[in-house]
Design an enzyme around this catalytic site. Sequence first.
Site, PDB file in Angstrom:
ATOM      1  N   ASN A 164       0.843  -1.193   0.000  1.00  0.00           N
ATOM      2  CA  ASN A 164       0.000   0.000   0.000  1.00  0.00           C
ATOM      3  C   ASN A 164       0.880   1.246   0.000  1.00  0.00           C
ATOM      4  OD1 ASN A 164       0.589   0.722   2.873  1.00  0.00           O
ATOM      5  ND2 ASN A 164      -0.351  -1.281   3.196  1.00  0.00           N
ATOM      6  N   ASP A 197      -4.820  -5.779   4.961  1.00  0.00           N
ATOM      7  CA  ASP A 197      -5.952  -6.534   5.504  1.00  0.00           C
ATOM      8  C   ASP A 197      -6.008  -7.944   4.929  1.00  0.00           C
ATOM      9  OD1 ASP A 197      -6.957  -4.575   7.231  1.00  0.00           O
ATOM     10  OD2 ASP A 197      -7.774  -3.467   5.517  1.00  0.00           O
ATOM     11  N   PHE A 199      -4.097   3.586  14.804  1.00  0.00           N
ATOM     12  CA  PHE A 199      -4.292   4.603  13.766  1.00  0.00           C
ATOM     13  C   PHE A 199      -5.490   4.216  12.916  1.00  0.00           C
ATOM     14  CE2 PHE A 199      -0.930   7.794  13.227  1.00  0.00           C
ATOM     15  CZ  PHE A 199      -0.180   7.476  14.345  1.00  0.00           C
ATOM     16  N   LYS A 249     -11.427  -2.471  19.222  1.00  0.00           N
ATOM     17  CA  LYS A 249     -10.052  -2.946  19.397  1.00  0.00           C
ATOM     18  C   LYS A 249      -9.544  -2.712  20.817  1.00  0.00           C
ATOM     19  CE  LYS A 249      -9.068  -2.310  14.476  1.00  0.00           C
ATOM     20  NZ  LYS A 249      -8.049  -2.409  13.438  1.00  0.00           N
TER      21      LYS A 249
HETATM   22  O1  C5P Z   1      -9.401  -1.400  11.106  1.00  0.00           O
HETATM   23  P1  C5P Z   1      -8.309  -0.596  10.536  1.00  0.00           P
HETATM   24  O2  C5P Z   1      -7.477  -1.348   9.554  1.00  0.00           O
HETATM   25  O3  C5P Z   1      -8.703   0.732  10.021  1.00  0.00           O
HETATM   26  O4  C5P Z   1      -7.399  -0.284  11.802  1.00  0.00           O
HETATM   27  C1  C5P Z   1      -6.218   0.408  11.681  1.00  0.00           C
HETATM   28  C2  C5P Z   1      -5.369   0.143  12.883  1.00  0.00           C
HETATM   29  O5  C5P Z   1      -5.272  -1.258  13.113  1.00  0.00           O
HETATM   30  C3  C5P Z   1      -3.959   0.626  12.668  1.00  0.00           C
HETATM   31  O6  C5P Z   1      -3.426   1.006  13.924  1.00  0.00           O
HETATM   32  C4  C5P Z   1      -3.263  -0.617  12.114  1.00  0.00           C
HETATM   33  O7  C5P Z   1      -1.878  -0.592  12.395  1.00  0.00           O
HETATM   34  C5  C5P Z   1      -3.979  -1.751  12.844  1.00  0.00           C
HETATM   35  N1  C5P Z   1      -4.127  -2.985  12.065  1.00  0.00           N
HETATM   36  C6  C5P Z   1      -3.606  -4.141  12.542  1.00  0.00           C
HETATM   37  N2  C5P Z   1      -3.745  -5.318  11.852  1.00  0.00           N
HETATM   38  C7  C5P Z   1      -4.421  -5.345  10.688  1.00  0.00           C
HETATM   39  C8  C5P Z   1      -4.979  -4.157  10.193  1.00  0.00           C
HETATM   40  C9  C5P Z   1      -4.818  -2.994  10.900  1.00  0.00           C
HETATM   41  O8  C5P Z   1      -2.983  -4.132  13.605  1.00  0.00           O
HETATM   42  N3  C5P Z   1      -4.546  -6.483  10.050  1.00  0.00           N
END
Ligand code: C5P
Length: 393
Positions: A208, A277, A320, A338
Amino acid sequence: MKDKHIVVGVTAGIAAYKAVDLVSRLRKAGADVKVVMTKNATKFVSPLVFGEISKHPVAVDMFEEVHDWNVEHIAYATWADAYIVAPATANIIGKMANGIADDMLSTQLLATTAPIFVCPAMNSNMYAHPAVQENLDTLRSRGVMIMEPDSGLLACGVEGKGRLPNPENIVKWVDFHLGKTDILNGKTVLVSAGGTQEPIDPVRFITNRSSGKMGYAIALKAAQAGANTILVSAPTELDVPYGVTFVPVRSAMEMKAVIDGYYHDVDAVIMAAAVADYRVAETADNKIKKQDSMALELVKNPDILAGLGASKAHQKLIGFAAETQYVIEYGKEKVRKKNLDMLVANDVSKANAGFDVDTNEVTFIYPGDQIVSLPTMSKIDVAERIIQALADL
Ligand code: C5P
């Protein structure tokens, strides 16, 4: 370094020529720099060179002009926010340790109350000599910062410790210490950064647009705040910040394994990484040959942060959220889902926020839906606010 007044003291080591680069880098970093040379140093490099680079007259030995001298050494000493002596010979180190003031530089070093940074550079036997080491210990005990010389081939032809470190590292070192606080002293903070790379085959991956800039700025500020800082980073183009323990990773699964391994022993996790993701369901062992069309099956990656939230004990968790719409609404939901102590939300559709740029415009969201919106500022300033917010937590 921006608008800081730095006096660079140059003494008569062969590495004096490297001080030209040091002065140039300090100026590029935004500092106003004045140079003071010992008389012998002018035999290695002309004061004209330092005058041109620093855009200030260079002070050398002023004994011949006694009427100016008294005023001038005090003027420099009070003007300075910091002194850097580079290269520092055994001679100037000896004078500093013993309070000798017999020329312009040594006198200023006694007259100033600004922090002093010393970069010894000399033959390895001289550096190892108990007299030099004891003098350095004396200076350390008075709060003078000493940078260890590098090892390598010295100008005198021997291999050993005594080389002046690269000027880029000297600037980072001084900058780090000038911005130091103690608000996170004794704490261990893990920061994640960068966009993870999810492999397709040995030569391709999905990633990304995250540059890592926000996370790296946070790691630097955490270390400057006195925290033992671990930076777990997906690949970026950035230099590792000064003063952090660096753990490089590539994929989300690797990042999760590393962070989970540290989690028990840290006081806080700041998840600034853009974790993919999804990952490719099956990574090919060999390069996939060209086809007219192809489909990749993606499977969901574990949410690292949600996992940390679910097993939270003493740790503070900061996440974040990069969104292009409903930033606050989605953010509040994320704090709950979370189990976070704070979320840094930003609208990445704005030109001055989010990926690749050096600025950010963020909102802090706390449990109970408390909200603090910050104006647009540099990522380093945002990082400082995040670290202050963590210290408050
Ligand atoms: O749900 P979202 O992806 O928007 O959440 C973002 C936050 O979750 C960020 O702090 C990112 O580092 C963390 N994150 C994570 N593991 C993932 C996706 C996002 O720890 N698979």
